[in-house]
Motif scaffolding. Structure first.
Motif, short mmCIF file in Angstrom:
data_model
loop_
_atom_site.label_atom_id
_atom_site.label_comp_id
_atom_site.label_asym_id
_atom_site.label_seq_id
_atom_site.Cartn_x
_atom_site.Cartn_y
_atom_site.Cartn_z
N LEU A 9 2.91 2.75 -5.61
CA LEU A 9 1.92 3.05 -6.63
C LEU A 9 2.50 2.81 -8.00
CD1 LEU A 9 -1.01 4.47 -6.74
CD2 LEU A 9 0.28 6.42 -7.61
N SER A 10 1.75 2.13 -8.83
CA SER A 10 2.17 1.85 -10.20
C SER A 10 0.93 1.93 -11.10
CB SER A 10 2.81 0.46 -10.27
OG SER A 10 3.08 0.10 -11.60
N ASP A 54 0.82 -1.22 0.00
CA ASP A 54 0.00 0.00 0.00
C ASP A 54 0.85 1.27 0.00
OD1 ASP A 54 0.86 -0.45 2.61
OD2 ASP A 54 -1.05 0.06 3.53
N ALA A 56 -2.53 2.78 -9.29
CA ALA A 56 -3.08 1.91 -8.23
C ALA A 56 -1.92 1.35 -7.42
CB ALA A 56 -3.88 0.77 -8.84
N THR A 57 -2.18 1.15 -6.14
CA THR A 57 -1.13 0.56 -5.30
C THR A 57 -1.01 -0.93 -5.62
OG1 THR A 57 -2.59 -0.03 -3.47
CG2 THR A 57 -1.61 2.20 -3.41
#
Length: 67
Positions: free
Chosen positions: A52-53, A49, A56-57
Motif C-alpha cells: 500500500l502506498s 496487492d 492504494a495498493t
C-alpha cells in the motif's frame, strides 16, 4: 557478516533481480570492506496487492492507470 534485505514489488525478470543483487553485493563489499563471501543479499518480491502506498495498493494503482 553483512546482511541486506530488499523488498521490491514483483514483476522484474530473473535477470534484473540477479543484477540488483550483484550490484548491492558489490556496493557492500566496497563500502565496508567486507569479504565477498560474507555478504548476504536477500530479495523479497511483494505482490502488488500486498503493498500500500498513498492509500492504494500497487495493484489498484496499476489497474487505474490501465483504464
Amino acid at each position: 557478516m553483512p546482511l541486506v534485505q530488499i523488498s521490491i514489488a514483483e514483476g522484474r525478470s530473473p535477470e534484473q533481480l540477479r543484477s540488483l543483487m550483484a550490484e548491492v553485493h558489490d556496493a557492500i563489499v566496497r563500502a565496508v570492506d567486507a569479504p565477498p563471501a560474507s555478504v548476504r543479499v536477500l530479495v523479497n518480491e511483494v505482490p502488488g496487492d500486498h503493498w500500500l502506498s498513498g492509500g492504494a495498493t500497487l495493484a489498484e494503482k496499476a489497474a487505474s492507470s490501465n483504464r
